[in-house]
Write a protein that holds these residues in place. Structure first.
Motif, PDB file in Angstrom:
ATOM      1  N   LEU A 214       0.809  -1.222   0.000  1.00  8.94           N
ATOM      2  CA  LEU A 214       0.000   0.000   0.000  1.00  8.94           C
ATOM      3  C   LEU A 214       0.841   1.272   0.000  1.00  8.94           C
ATOM      4  O   LEU A 214       0.591   2.168  -0.814  1.00  8.94           O
ATOM      5  N   PRO A 215       1.827   1.440   0.910  1.00  7.69           N
ATOM      6  CA  PRO A 215       2.583   2.695   0.884  1.00  7.69           C
ATOM      7  C   PRO A 215       3.404   2.884  -0.385  1.00  7.69           C
ATOM      8  O   PRO A 215       3.688   4.017  -0.768  1.00  7.69           O
TER       9      PRO A 215
ATOM     10  N   ALA B   5      -1.574   6.282   2.839  1.00  7.45           N
ATOM     11  CA  ALA B   5      -1.864   4.959   3.411  1.00  7.45           C
ATOM     12  C   ALA B   5      -2.247   5.073   4.877  1.00  7.45           C
ATOM     13  O   ALA B   5      -3.227   4.462   5.332  1.00  7.45           O
TER      14      ALA B   5
END
Length: 306
Positions: free
Chosen positions: A165-166, A174
């Motif tokens: 995600l990040p 995120a």
């Protein structure tokens, strides 16, 4: 006829369509679905006639998260659902506890050699979001809503999303979505780079199939497979020199593979290419990815369930 119980798997014109198929429960994720998704991506990798995979959900929603209908106070996140225990496999263990089922799926998707398109309809919550992160292209319907709701349930993000995600949306975005656990509308998901396109609901699958068909008709499966692996494997490299070294080697090998001559010939002859290369046999050696830690302690135990 699909051979699966909780997903559908169909191949047409070089495109494998994988449909989460528990519409009455919002396509909630179970252990059976976990195993079947892994088997479906095994099938994608094992079939040279499949060039692209599309993943979508049956009914109104993509996936509303883990099926918690079988949860109890002493096992609040069974991930199995009432009557949905998977008797055909036993999860591996990490340090004596069962591996996260969502992570088992996302790591299998990460390994696949074909591009994967997520066509996200309706709600995508919990694992319904994180499941899509290793997919290469994410598009969603205007009605879609996303929820990284883990902190609201007393747990943390799963499916290896702490890594994915990040890198996709940045740490700040995120953390905002994960720390609040709020529902994110489609437009915000697009602005935050979680998805690349937002399309009218009725056009979602047609847009996904058009992207997939373009890949099938106009590109080399060897080139796309190599590009996919290089993009993902390079995300954690400390220096672009590593990418340069890998690219130099892979380009030299692909120049000797059957698709390069066809690509040039079809260009000069002003016709559509007919690439003969087969990913199963003609793909040059690529960087290993995801690299499994050598220190990872795994095993299986009879009857273990998450």
């Amino acid at each position: 006829m699909s051979r699966f119980e909780q997903i559908d798997y169909a191949v047409e014109d070089g495109i494998a369509t994988i449909t989460l198929n528990r519409p009455d429960s919002g396509n909630a994720f179970t252990q059976i679905m976990r195993r079947e998704l892994i088997e479906a991506f095994d099938a994608v990798d094992g079939d040279d006639d499949v060039r692209v995979a599309i993943v979508t959900g049956a009914g109104k929603n993509f996936c509303v998260g883990a099926d918690l209908s079988g949860s109890t106070p002493d096992k609040p996140f069974s991930y199995s659902g009432a009557g949905q225990s998977d008797t055909q496999s036993t999860p591996e263990l990490v340090d004596g506890v069962p591996r996260d089922g969502g992570g088992m799926v996302t790591l299998r998707i990460a390994e696949v050699r074909k591009p994967v398109i997520a066509a996200i309809n309706g709600a995508a919550v919990g694992v319904g979001v994180t499941l899509t992160l290793p997919m290469d292209i994410r598009i969603c319907a205007e009605s879609s809503r996303f929820g990284l709701v883990f902190a609201r349930r007393g747990i943390i993000q799963e499916a290896a999303s702490s890594w994915f995600l990040p890198r996709i949306v940045g740490v700040s975005q995120a953390m905002e979505w994960v720390a609040t656990g709020r529902l994110v509308p489609a437009a915000e998901a697009r602005e935050g780079r979680l998805v690349s396109r937002v399309v009218p609901d009725a056009e979602l699958l047609s847009v996904a199939r058009a992207i997939a068909a373009d890949i099938v008709a106009n590109t080399s499966g060897l080139s796309v497979a190599a590009a996919r692996r290089m993009f993902w494997s390079s995300l954690s490299e400390a220096s672009p020199w590593t990418a340069h070294l890998h690219e130099t080697r892979i380009i030299a090998a692909l120049k000797q593979a059957p698709d390069a001559a066809e690509g040039v010939t079809s260009f000069f002859e002003k016709r559509a290419p007919a690439f003969p290369g087969r990913v199963s046999s003609d793909l040059p050696p690529l960087p290993e990815w995801p690299v499994r830690p050598t220190s990872l302690s795994t095993g299986t135990t009879e009857g273990a369930q998450q």
